[in-house]
Design a protein around this motif. Structure first.
Motif, PDB file in Angstrom:
ATOM      1  N   LEU A  13       0.855  -1.181   0.000  1.00  0.00           N
ATOM      2  CA  LEU A  13       0.000   0.000   0.000  1.00  0.00           C
ATOM      3  C   LEU A  13       0.897   1.238   0.000  1.00  0.00           C
ATOM      4  O   LEU A  13       1.658   1.454   0.946  1.00  0.00           O
ATOM      5  N   VAL A  15       1.153   5.208   0.127  1.00  0.00           N
ATOM      6  CA  VAL A  15       0.386   6.375   0.565  1.00  0.00           C
ATOM      7  C   VAL A  15       1.132   7.622   0.117  1.00  0.00           C
ATOM      8  O   VAL A  15       2.241   7.905   0.586  1.00  0.00           O
ATOM      9  N   LEU A 107      -6.327   4.843   7.189  1.00  0.00           N
ATOM     10  CA  LEU A 107      -5.458   3.690   6.923  1.00  0.00           C
ATOM     11  C   LEU A 107      -6.036   2.420   7.537  1.00  0.00           C
ATOM     12  O   LEU A 107      -5.939   1.335   6.945  1.00  0.00           O
ATOM     13  N   THR A 110      -8.690   1.164   5.288  1.00  0.00           N
ATOM     14  CA  THR A 110      -8.109   0.632   4.057  1.00  0.00           C
ATOM     15  C   THR A 110      -7.469  -0.728   4.299  1.00  0.00           C
ATOM     16  O   THR A 110      -7.638  -1.655   3.496  1.00  0.00           O
ATOM     17  N   CYS A 111      -6.738  -0.853   5.389  1.00  0.00           N
ATOM     18  CA  CYS A 111      -6.111  -2.142   5.715  1.00  0.00           C
ATOM     19  C   CYS A 111      -7.168  -3.226   5.916  1.00  0.00           C
ATOM     20  O   CYS A 111      -6.995  -4.378   5.487  1.00  0.00           O
ATOM     21  N   ILE A 116      -5.096  -6.414   4.643  1.00  0.00           N
ATOM     22  CA  ILE A 116      -3.640  -6.298   4.795  1.00  0.00           C
ATOM     23  C   ILE A 116      -3.235  -6.902   6.139  1.00  0.00           C
ATOM     24  O   ILE A 116      -3.846  -6.622   7.179  1.00  0.00           O
ATOM     25  N   ILE A 122       3.247  -1.136   4.086  1.00  0.00           N
ATOM     26  CA  ILE A 122       2.782   0.204   3.739  1.00  0.00           C
ATOM     27  C   ILE A 122       4.016   1.084   3.584  1.00  0.00           C
ATOM     28  O   ILE A 122       4.904   1.070   4.442  1.00  0.00           O
ATOM     29  N   ALA A 135       0.988   6.725  11.067  1.00  0.00           N
ATOM     30  CA  ALA A 135       1.571   5.381  11.047  1.00  0.00           C
ATOM     31  C   ALA A 135       1.593   4.767  12.433  1.00  0.00           C
ATOM     32  O   ALA A 135       1.288   3.575  12.623  1.00  0.00           O
ATOM     33  N   VAL A 149       5.453  -0.490   8.280  1.00  0.00           N
ATOM     34  CA  VAL A 149       5.095   0.820   7.737  1.00  0.00           C
ATOM     35  C   VAL A 149       6.390   1.604   7.569  1.00  0.00           C
ATOM     36  O   VAL A 149       7.056   1.933   8.552  1.00  0.00           O
TER      37      VAL A 149
END
Length: 412
Positions: A13, A15, A107, A110-111, A116, A122, A135, A149
């Motif tokens: 992912l 960003v 986030l 989205t995860c 995810i 990420i 994060a 991340v």
């Protein structure tokens, strides 16, 4: 670039809040990361105004989130007056609380939607303090299920221009930094600074090619051997030393005329306003097509293909950048020039020294120094030919061992 040894597909992912349209460097980071992780299933979270030119984004980060994040920062780290103002504003607007980060909640959604897991990753290629707070926020919410991340910082200020706010916000967020959050910078110089000044566990050397692709072969690009072309690239800015350009070009013209050299052309990007009489490049109107030095005015809003074509026509790139900023911060132009085998004429003390030390670059301090360096390069371009080739080879080798790849390998 390094390819993942495991052939199993994993989700990446990316960003990129500044990903809006097909301009600038932000879109190039996506292609570069695809090359780093060719087996990855790529998903993009973009800025609110994203026009979809790279395909559909799985999420868009509203601009309003960052306004609210600013309010949160003022309430937590501001003066008494700032904290009171925020509290009153929230009271009268009916809001009772602010999110714990700019887009951590986004986030998290989205995860969840993409399923995810900790085996995925990420990456925020242009990270700031809002990114770091987000994060940490999403990582704490996901707990042991959180993926790596990776945050890549390009600016010393991390997007926070108030020194007091910067240190207060930074100290608050890194006090309990989750182990899955990994911090990177583009340059080794900036990583060393963050490590010594703030004790941050930052790794340098996370380079990503910009306008010139890493696999591009620039041999055989036709250029007029009787003309030496020097690029002054991008929209003019104070920290890029743009106001020095007219003086440098005038000094170069004096040297070229005195020594009877072949014509030197400066390809200067800017807007119509920049080239107006009172603009930053207003002093360049004197140079016509029949002098020893010529100036070609080029729009600073070229399409990526137009920029690439223009860049390929150059022999050298001029970088009279302010080292108070660029002594630690990197430049995409340096990376482009190294990959495209162009000579670099740069301010002494710039970061990315490992890219400038192969006989491919000339350093300067004063405007006259820059003019002398341009003349020296124009007199005998062949003296730097081996250096630009060595620099390109060096960069290609560095791209095979990007530090981000190590964390992907640890998860496999």
């Amino acid at each position: 670039m390094t390819q993942c040894s495991n052939q199993n597909v994993f989700k990446l992912l990316i960003v990129e809040r500044s990903l809006i349209s097909n301009r600038g460097h932000h879109h190039t980071q996506i292609g570069a990361l695809k090359s780093v992780f060719p087996q990855a299933e790529i998903h993009i979270v973009a800025g609110e105004g994203y026009d979809g030119f790279l395909g559909e984004a799985v999420g868009l980060i509203p601009d309003e989130y960052f306004k609210l994040s600013r309010l949160r920062a003022k309430r937590l780290h501001g003066s008494l007056r700032q904290r009171l103002r925020v509290s009153l504003k929230m009271l009268f607007s009916g809001d009772k609380q602010l999110n714990t980060s700019a887009y951590g909640q986004e986030l998290l959604y989205t995860c969840s939607r993409l399923k995810i897991s900790r085996e995925d990753m990420i990456i925020v290629p242009t990270a700031d303090l809002d990114s770091l707070e987000s994060a940490v926020d999403v990582s704490k919410r996901l707990g042991e299920a959180a993926p790596i991340v990776a945050l890549r910082f390009l600016s010393l200020t991390m997007g926070e221009h108030s020194p007091r706010f910067f240190e207060s916000r930074l100290n608050a967020v890194v006090t309990d930094l989750p182990s899955n959050v990994k911090l990177f910078t583009e340059t080794e110089e900036m990583a060393a600074f963050f490590g010594s000044r703030y004790r941050l566990p930052v790794t340098g050397g996370f380079f990503l090619p910009c306008s010139v692709g890493f696999a591009q072969d620039n041999h055989g690009v036709h250029r007029d051997c009787n003309t030496f072309r020097v690029g002054v690239l991008g929209a003019p800015r104070f920290e890029k030393g743009s106001r020095r350009i007219p003086s440098i070009i005038h000094s170069t013209a004096e040297r070229c005329a005195a020594e009877g050299l072949h014509p030197t052309e400066f390809i200067v990007q800017g807007s119509t306003k920049d080239f107006a009489a009172n603009g930053v490049y207003g002093g360049l109107a004197d140079f016509t097509n029949d002098g020893s030095v010529r100036v070609e005015q080029v729009s600073d809003r070229l399409s990526p293909d137009e920029f690439k074509k223009m860049f390929e026509s150059l022999d050298a790139v001029l970088l009279p950048y302010d080292v108070s900023v660029y002594g630690l911060q990197g430049s995409g132009v340096i990376q482009d020039a190294v990959l495209a085998e162009k000579v670099l004429i740069h301010s002494d003390g710039m970061a990315m020294k490992s890219f400038l030390s192969h006989g491919n670059a000339l350093s300067a301090v004063t405007d006259q120094d820059f003019a002398d360096a341009v003349v020296a390069a124009a007199k005998d371009p062949s003296q730097l030919a081996d250096g630009v080739s060595l620099a390109r080879h060096y960069y290609l080798e560095r791209l095979k061992t990007l530090p981000i790849s190590n964390y992907r390998n640890l998860q496999e």
